[in-house]
Design a protein around this motif. Structure first.
Motif, short mmCIF file in Angstrom:
data_model
loop_
_atom_site.label_atom_id
_atom_site.label_comp_id
_atom_site.label_asym_id
_atom_site.label_seq_id
_atom_site.Cartn_x
_atom_site.Cartn_y
_atom_site.Cartn_z
N ALA A 151 40.89 49.42 52.40
CA ALA A 151 39.37 49.10 51.86
C ALA A 151 39.14 50.05 50.34
CB ALA A 151 38.03 49.44 52.64
N ILE A 152 40.21 51.08 50.53
CA ILE A 152 40.43 51.35 49.63
C ILE A 152 41.57 50.70 48.60
CG2 ILE A 152 41.01 53.84 48.42
CD1 ILE A 152 40.11 55.52 51.21
N SER A 153 42.66 50.40 49.36
CA SER A 153 43.39 49.45 48.59
C SER A 153 42.23 47.80 47.30
CB SER A 153 44.09 49.00 49.09
OG SER A 153 45.27 50.29 49.52
N CYS A 154 42.08 48.28 47.72
CA CYS A 154 41.50 46.35 47.51
C CYS A 154 40.36 47.27 46.16
CB CYS A 154 40.35 45.86 48.35
SG CYS A 154 41.08 44.72 49.15
N MET A 155 39.50 48.17 46.49
CA MET A 155 38.73 49.17 45.26
C MET A 155 40.40 49.54 43.99
SD MET A 155 35.35 48.85 45.84
CE MET A 155 34.96 49.92 45.25
N LEU A 156 40.79 49.93 44.75
CA LEU A 156 42.05 50.37 43.65
C LEU A 156 41.99 49.72 42.38
CD1 LEU A 156 43.29 53.95 45.73
CD2 LEU A 156 41.32 53.35 43.86
N LYS A 157 42.82 49.10 42.98
CA LYS A 157 43.43 47.09 42.92
C LYS A 157 42.73 46.10 41.61
CE LYS A 157 46.36 45.82 46.48
NZ LYS A 157 46.66 45.24 47.74
N HIS A 158 41.17 46.57 41.51
CA HIS A 158 39.98 46.47 40.80
C HIS A 158 40.09 47.25 40.22
CE1 HIS A 158 36.64 44.88 39.09
NE2 HIS A 158 36.21 45.06 39.15
N PHE A 159 40.04 48.75 40.19
CA PHE A 159 39.48 49.78 39.29
C PHE A 159 40.77 49.68 38.50
CE2 PHE A 159 37.20 52.97 42.10
CZ PHE A 159 36.49 51.85 42.21
N LEU A 160 42.14 49.82 39.02
CA LEU A 160 43.40 49.13 37.61
C LEU A 160 43.23 48.23 37.43
CD1 LEU A 160 46.70 49.88 40.35
CD2 LEU A 160 45.72 51.71 37.91
N CYS A 161 42.42 47.05 36.72
CA CYS A 161 42.24 45.95 36.28
C CYS A 161 41.53 46.50 35.25
CB CYS A 161 42.01 44.93 37.03
SG CYS A 161 43.07 43.87 38.05
N GLN A 162 41.01 47.66 35.16
CA GLN A 162 39.33 48.13 34.04
C GLN A 162 39.61 49.21 33.64
OE1 GLN A 162 37.24 45.55 33.85
NE2 GLN A 162 38.08 43.84 35.51
N VAL A 163 40.20 49.56 34.32
CA VAL A 163 40.25 51.49 33.18
C VAL A 163 40.91 51.49 32.38
CG1 VAL A 163 42.76 51.94 34.68
CG2 VAL A 163 41.24 53.99 34.12
N ASN A 164 40.59 52.31 31.33
CA ASN A 164 41.10 52.26 29.84
C ASN A 164 41.98 53.52 30.05
OD1 ASN A 164 39.94 49.91 29.43
ND2 ASN A 164 37.84 51.28 28.83
#
Length: 129
Positions: A26-39
Motif C-alpha cells: 500500500a505504501i509503495s503505491c502511495m509513494l509511486k504516485h507521490f513521485l509523479c507529483q513531487v516538486n
C-alpha cells in the motif's frame, strides 16, 4: 544447523509478515504516485529511498511466502495505481506522510521482532529498524 530455521511459521509470525507485506504494498503505491507529483528534489529523494525499502521488504517477504508454500497476498498492485491522477497533496504533506509511516512501520517491526521465534523472521523485522 539450527533446527529453528526449519520450523513452520507460527500464527503470530504469519500474521505479522502478512501485515507487513500489505503495508509495504500500500505504501509503495502511495509513494509511486507521490513521485509523479513531487516538486522538491530533497523530498523526492526521501520518497525514492522509502520506496526502495518497501520494495526490498516486499521481495524478502515474497521469498518467505514461497519458501513456506503460503499464498502471496495480492496487496496493492500496479493496476491499482493511477499515476495520471492529479496532485492531491503538497510536497510538505509527502514529507509528513513519510514521517508518520516511518513511525507506524517502526512500531510494527519492533512488535514483529518480539513475536518472531524463527531466526529468518526475526532478522527480517530487526533489519526493518
Amino acid at each position: 544447523m539450527n533446527n529453528q530455521s526449519f520450523s513452520p511459521l507460527s500464527a503470530a509470525e504469519m500474521a505479522f509478515i502478512w501485515k507487513q507485506y500489505m503495508n509495504d504494498k500500500a505504501i509503495s503505491c502511495m509513494l509511486k504516485h507521490f513521485l509523479c507529483q513531487v516538486n522538491d528534489l530533497d523530498i523526492q529523494k526521501a520518497i525514492q529511498g522509502t520506496l526502495h525499502i518497501t520494495t526490498k521488504n516486499s521481495g524478502t517477504l515474497t521469498a518467505i511466502f514461497l519458501k513456506e508454500n503460503m499464498p502471496i497476498p495480492l496487496g496493492f498492485r500496479e493496476e491499482d495505481l493511477n499515476v495520471e491522477a492529479p496532485k492531491l497533496f503538497s510536497d510538505s504533506f509527502y514529507l509528513l506522510y513519510l514521517k508518520h509511516i516511518s513511525n507506524v512501520l517502526l512500531l510494527s517491526a519492533t512488535t514483529g521482532v518480539d513475536v518472531a521465534a524463527r531466526n529468518d523472521v526475526r532478522s527480517f523485522f530487526a533489519a526493518c529498524y
